[in-house]
Enzyme design. Structure first.
Site, PDB file in Angstrom:
ATOM      1  N   GLY A 288      -7.558   9.288  -0.683  1.00 46.49           N
ATOM      2  CA  GLY A 288      -7.913  10.241   0.417  1.00 46.49           C
ATOM      3  C   GLY A 288      -8.220  11.547   0.034  1.00 46.49           C
ATOM      4  O   GLY A 288      -8.272  12.605   0.752  1.00 46.49           O
TER       5      GLY A 288
ATOM      6  N   GLU B 279      -3.878   2.100  -7.613  1.00 40.84           N
ATOM      7  CA  GLU B 279      -4.234   3.067  -6.597  1.00 40.84           C
ATOM      8  C   GLU B 279      -3.413   4.285  -6.912  1.00 40.84           C
ATOM      9  O   GLU B 279      -2.247   4.400  -6.371  1.00 40.84           O
ATOM     10  CB  GLU B 279      -4.136   2.773  -5.255  1.00 40.84           C
ATOM     11  CG  GLU B 279      -5.033   1.312  -4.649  1.00 40.84           C
ATOM     12  CD  GLU B 279      -5.289   1.614  -3.199  1.00 40.84           C
ATOM     13  OE1 GLU B 279      -6.471   1.724  -2.960  1.00 40.84           O
ATOM     14  OE2 GLU B 279      -4.503   1.301  -2.289  1.00 40.84           O
TER      15      GLU B 279
ATOM     16  N   HIS C 229       0.785  -1.209  -0.177  1.00 40.94           N
ATOM     17  CA  HIS C 229      -0.160   0.136   0.125  1.00 40.94           C
ATOM     18  C   HIS C 229       0.943   1.250   0.067  1.00 40.94           C
ATOM     19  O   HIS C 229       2.034   1.308   0.738  1.00 40.94           O
ATOM     20  CB  HIS C 229      -0.999   0.020   1.152  1.00 40.94           C
ATOM     21  CG  HIS C 229      -1.840   1.087   1.177  1.00 40.94           C
ATOM     22  ND1 HIS C 229      -1.767   2.385   1.499  1.00 40.94           N
ATOM     23  CD2 HIS C 229      -3.424   0.984   0.771  1.00 40.94           C
ATOM     24  CE1 HIS C 229      -2.942   3.126   1.209  1.00 40.94           C
ATOM     25  NE2 HIS C 229      -3.865   2.197   0.713  1.00 40.94           N
TER      26      HIS C 229
HETATM   27  P1  PGA Z   1      -9.348   5.968   0.219  1.00 44.14           P
HETATM   28  O1  PGA Z   1      -8.276   5.015   0.328  1.00 44.14           O
HETATM   29  O2  PGA Z   1     -10.661   5.305  -0.484  1.00 44.14           O
HETATM   30  O3  PGA Z   1      -9.655   6.689   1.468  1.00 44.14           O
HETATM   31  O4  PGA Z   1      -9.068   7.068  -0.807  1.00 44.14           O
HETATM   32  C1  PGA Z   1      -8.009   4.004  -0.498  1.00 44.14           C
HETATM   33  C2  PGA Z   1      -7.020   3.151  -0.090  1.00 44.14           C
HETATM   34  O5  PGA Z   1      -5.929   3.901   0.595  1.00 44.14           O
HETATM   35  O6  PGA Z   1      -6.637   2.063  -0.322  1.00 44.14           O
END
Ligand code: PGA
Length: 242
Positions: free
Chosen positions: A165, A159, A89
């Protein structure tokens, strides 16, 4: 092949014990699918077990056993009933200096202990602006999945770091193009044609209908919005149907 989609909830470091209990009361009799995987903080994992959904762990160490204070090994997670691990991540890469070498070791150890792996990859805003997205993804994927021989237990979550976020989501066309790039890359590098690719980054109850129209999408990884039971249930309903 049946089109199986996945909804993954990354609860990160959210919620204290009482909030977790309330959250579980709201979701537990509403989710009847093993295509939902929830990743709570490790200490709460036992509360989440024995439901229809699967339970994952947000991080693991790359050794099976040893003097690593504070760490949890894949075999320990497996022995608790955890079935999946998030590896790589961007928050781990960024705040805990996890290199692709470490990510690769975690991937290999987790798979060898029988956990399935969701490998997270994505470019930063700066890399995107320099048109380096494909190059970054290729570097991460080829390094992080080096020596993997069974891809059936691997999913990739695309991602973009700049979308996590931030409430900023790439256009569907961009998501679709990048997912296709990842699928083609895995096929070309490893000869595996069926890799599942999820999208993650600011997925919420409002944009899920739109995101779901991405044709080659195999599911979503939801951070912040997964901590809100109603939003998360709505997202599940949209992605998996009733
Ligand atoms: P988010 O996070 O949906 O809050 O943008 C996604 C993630 O970090 O996997």
């Amino acid at each position: 092949m049946v089109d199986r989609k996945y909804v993954v909830g990354n609860l990160k470091m959210a919620m204290k014990k009482d909030d977790v209990i309330q959250y579980l009361k709201r979701i537990n009799d509403k989710i009847y699918s093993n295509q939902v995987i929830l990743f709570p903080s490790s200490i709460y994992i036992p509360y989440f077990l024995n439901q229809y959904y699967k339970v994952g762990i947000q991080d693991v160490h790359f050794e099976s056993i040893g003097p690593y204070t504070g760490e949890i090994s894949p075999s320990q997670a497996k022995s608790m009933g955890v079935s999946c691990v998030l590896v790589g991540h961007s928050e781990r890469r960024r705040y805990f200096q996890e290199t692709d070498g470490v990510v690769n070791k975690k991937v290999l150890k987790s798979l060898s202990e029988g956990l399935s792996v969701i490998l997270c990859v994505g470019e930063t805003k700066e890399e995107k602006d320099l048109l380096k997205t494909d190059r970054i993804l290729k570097k991460q994927i080829t390094y992080d999945l080096r020596d993997v021989d069974d891809f059936r237990q691997v999913m990739i979550a695309y991602e973009p770091v700049w979308a996590i976020g931030t409430k900023v989501v790439p256009k569907n066309q961009e998501i679709q193009k990048t997912i296709q790039y990842i699928k083609d890359l895995v096929k070309q590098e490893y000869g595996y044609p069926d890799i599942k690719v999820l999208y993650g980054g600011s997925v919420d109850a409002k944009n899920i209908d739109t995101i779901c129209q991405v044709r080659n999408l195999d599911g979503v990884l939801v951070g912040n919005s997964s901590t809100d039971a109603e939003q998360f249930l709505h997202i599940i309903e949209v992605v998996l149907g009733k």
